[in-house]
Enzyme design. Structure first.
Site, PDB file in Angstrom:
ATOM      1  N   GLU A  54     133.089  63.419  18.528  1.00 18.68           N
ATOM      2  CA  GLU A  54     131.752  62.844  18.749  1.00 18.68           C
ATOM      3  C   GLU A  54     131.843  61.750  19.793  1.00 18.68           C
ATOM      4  O   GLU A  54     132.692  60.858  19.684  1.00 18.68           O
ATOM      5  CB  GLU A  54     131.201  62.195  17.467  1.00 18.68           C
ATOM      6  CG  GLU A  54     130.760  63.147  16.421  1.00 18.68           C
ATOM      7  CD  GLU A  54     130.097  62.442  15.234  1.00 18.68           C
ATOM      8  OE1 GLU A  54     129.646  61.292  15.364  1.00 18.68           O
ATOM      9  OE2 GLU A  54     130.046  63.073  14.167  1.00 18.68           O
TER      10      GLU A  54
HETATM   11  C1  NOJ Z   1     128.387  59.649  13.327  1.00 18.35           C
HETATM   12  C2  NOJ Z   1     127.854  60.766  12.498  1.00 18.35           C
HETATM   13  O1  NOJ Z   1     128.904  61.628  12.195  1.00 18.35           O
HETATM   14  C3  NOJ Z   1     126.729  61.545  13.138  1.00 18.35           C
HETATM   15  O2  NOJ Z   1     126.176  62.376  12.174  1.00 18.35           O
HETATM   16  C4  NOJ Z   1     125.721  60.608  13.756  1.00 18.35           C
HETATM   17  O3  NOJ Z   1     124.624  61.304  14.286  1.00 18.35           O
HETATM   18  C5  NOJ Z   1     126.419  59.816  14.825  1.00 18.35           C
HETATM   19  N1  NOJ Z   1     127.523  59.065  14.253  1.00 18.35           N
HETATM   20  C6  NOJ Z   1     125.514  58.819  15.533  1.00 18.35           C
HETATM   21  O4  NOJ Z   1     125.171  57.807  14.657  1.00 18.35           O
END
Ligand code: NOJ
EC number: 3.2.1.21
Length: 558
Positions: free
Chosen positions: A402
């Site tokens: 991410e």
């Molecule tokens: C971490 C989370 O895993 C994800 O679901 C979320 O959208 C993002 N951070 C942004 O906050």
């Protein structure tokens, strides 16, 4: 979400060190590098109660008034359950190498238990999704737990507070390996266990909303670590030789930089910040036990509180060897950075996870802060975090699971130049880290679509694609960053700086036309309302009135 309860602004100079420089390094990432985008089940699927799906803790939590901004729920969200074919077409157009998504546990096991009921419709949904990704040469990277625990398991056992989750989660994972493992080769057991533990069981901002200060997070984390290890052993024993996949975990961490890099107390405070964040999970999984600094601080503070034992649970020697070395790769989620300095919290005054760390978090007001209140763009922190992982955990294989930035709800501008800048700068720092020798194999932009941002509802948009949530068809519109990211993928990094600037110009040109489409959208939504609600209602009323009138005439005649 509010990660930085103790943050306050401070004007700082950017630290200088041999590994940080601000020049754009002009080179491509290695061959075979995987570029992707991500999502999660609860955030995007919608279809919360159809086709035999059970209720998750997030369904229950979001339906309680006052828990989510504007009382939003993800009942329909992006309708990803129905629109996955369209979404794969978007991925194909971007030439993504992989797509990261999660499986909703209650969609395939409505009561959480494999022994009670398997929902074949749920299995079919994920099976079709996986097949279609593979048909389009997109590698599925599958998360088993992105926060949506079956509600029944919370009600009956207290969720991750109860050790029984370890076996239930293992049964669920085993079923996923059995049904999908012939096609899925990258498994992530948990997404961001820090958030599950701290926000779910300590601050209560997230489902299941428990506020067990000082103990809740540590206990939940302990069980999650054991559950991860068990699933990885199950894969080794039953599936690895046949399926030849990899099992990892996705940990999210901010970087923590000492406020004053010549002050030993700040250096130690920043070290504690990272160890209480990333190290809490990574150290057991790579080295077999919690970071020494966590054991020392929580143990000392528990003693001062008059407790007979540390609030941080203890692994037995057998457990230590069982959990050590259970990551084939490390998934890393990263968004932002904090400056850190020492701050003593005297014990006894409401001990909790945050005060156990004895530190304060600070931010530089000059850092760009386009969307979520906690998310400042600080690209150099990414390279430092990646190098930290390399040196602390023996240079593991890393997939960035991410990375991205949000904008506020009211912004319907598709020309997201700040997001292009964020991607350019963060990806550039990742490429520098690869050059430093960090073993990064893939990068996942977060997220493919705007979606339900947990307790912030739909007010924060992380998507490459804008989703019009007002329209029941949930149409997707490309933001400029889609075109930009597409170029990054096609060049496998940055070929040269002049080109990067021209991509940006072109992306902005393209997004203006999409903006016009979006501007016309309320009109389309309005027309739909006219045809689907107003016209049938008026017709029915006309028929009723005519019938009444006809009866009236008939009576008078008689
Ligand atoms: C971490 C989370 O895993 C994800 O679901 C979320 O959208 C993002 N951070 C942004 O906050």
């Amino acid at each position: 979400m509010t990660f930085f309860s103790f943050a306050f602004p401070i004007l700082m100079k950017k630290p200088m060190s041999p590994i940080v420089n601000n020049l754009l390094i002009v080179f491509c990432s290695s061959a075979g590098f995987s570029w992707g985008a991500g999502s999660s089940a609860y955030q995007t699927e919608g279809a919360w109660n159809v086709d035999g799906k059970g209720i998750s803790i997030w369904d229950a939590f979001s339906h309680k008034k006052g828990k989510i901004f504007l009382n939003d729920t993800a009942d329909s969200s992006c309708e990803g359950y129905y629109k996955f074919k369209d979404d794969i077409a978007l991925m194909k157009d971007m030439k993504l190498n992989h797509y990261r998504f999660s499986i909703s546990w209650p969609r395939i096991l409505p009561t959480g238990l494999k022994s009670e009921k398997i929902n074949e419709k749920g299995i079919k949904y994920y099976s079709d999704l996986i097949n279609m990704l593979l048909d389009n040469k997109i590698t599925p990277i599958v998360t088993l737990y992105h926060w949506d625990l079956p509600q029944v398991l919370h009600e009956k056992y207290g969720g991750w507070h109860n050790i029984s989750m370890v076996n239930y989660f293992n049964d669920f994972a085993n079923l996923c390996f059995e049904r999908f493992g012939n096609r899925v080769k990258y498994w992530i057991t948990f997404n961001n266990p820090w958030s599950i533990a701290v926000e779910g069981y300590e601050t209560g901002e997230h489902a299941p909303g428990l506020k067990l200060k000082g103990t809740g997070a540590y206990k939940a984390a302990h069980h999650i670590i054991k559950a991860h290890a068990k699933v990885r052993h199950t894969y080794d024993m039953q599936w690895r030789s046949k399926q030849k996949g990899l099992v990892g975990i996705s940990l999210t961490a901010d970087w923590g930089e000492p406020v004053d890099i010549s002050n030993q107390r700040d250096i130690e405070a920043a070290e504690r910040y990272i160890q209480f964040y990333l190290g809490w999970f990574a150290t057991p999984l790579f080295h077999g036990d919690y970071p020494q600094v966590m054991k020392d601080y929580i143990g000392r503070k528990s003693g001062q509180q008059g407790l007979g034992a540390s609030r941080l649970p203890v692994f037995s020697p057998q457990e230590k060897s069982y959990i050590k070395g259970t990551c084939d790769f490390l998934g890393l989620g990263h968004f932002t950075t904090r400056y850190v300095t020492l701050k003593n919290y005297p014990s006894g005054a409401g001990d909790n996870y945050f005060s156990d760390r004895d530190l304060a978090e600070l931010v530089d007001p000059q850092w760009p802060d386009p969307g979520s209140e906690w998310l400042y763009s600080v690209p150099w922190g990414f390279r430092r975090l990646l190098n930290f992982v390399k040196t602390q955990y023996g240079n593991p294989m890393i997939y960035v699971t991410e990375n991205g930035v949000s904008e506020k709800m009211l912004c319907t501008d598709l020309c997201d130049d700040w997001r292009m800048k964020y991607f350019k700068d963060y990806i550039n720092e990742m490429l520098k880290a690869i050059k430093d020798g960090v073993n990064v194999k893939g990068y996942t932009a977060w997220s493919l679509l705007d979606s339900f941002e947990w307790d912030e509802g739909f007010s924060e948009r992380f998507g490459l694609y804008y989703v019009d949530f007002r329209n029941k068809n949930k149409p997707r519109y490309p933001k400029a960053s889609v075109h930009y990211y597409k170029r990054i993928i096609s060049s496998n990094g940055f070929p040269n700086q002049r080109e990067v600037e021209s991509w940006k110009r072109k992306a902005v040109e393209t997004c203006s036309s999409s903006n016009q489409l979006l501007a016309a959208d309320p009109l389309i939504g309005h027309m739909e309302m006219v045809t689907e609600i107003v016209v049938p209602t008026v017709c029915t009323l006309c028929i009723l009135i005519s019938a009444v009138f006809f009866m009236f005439l008939l009576r008078r005649r008689l």
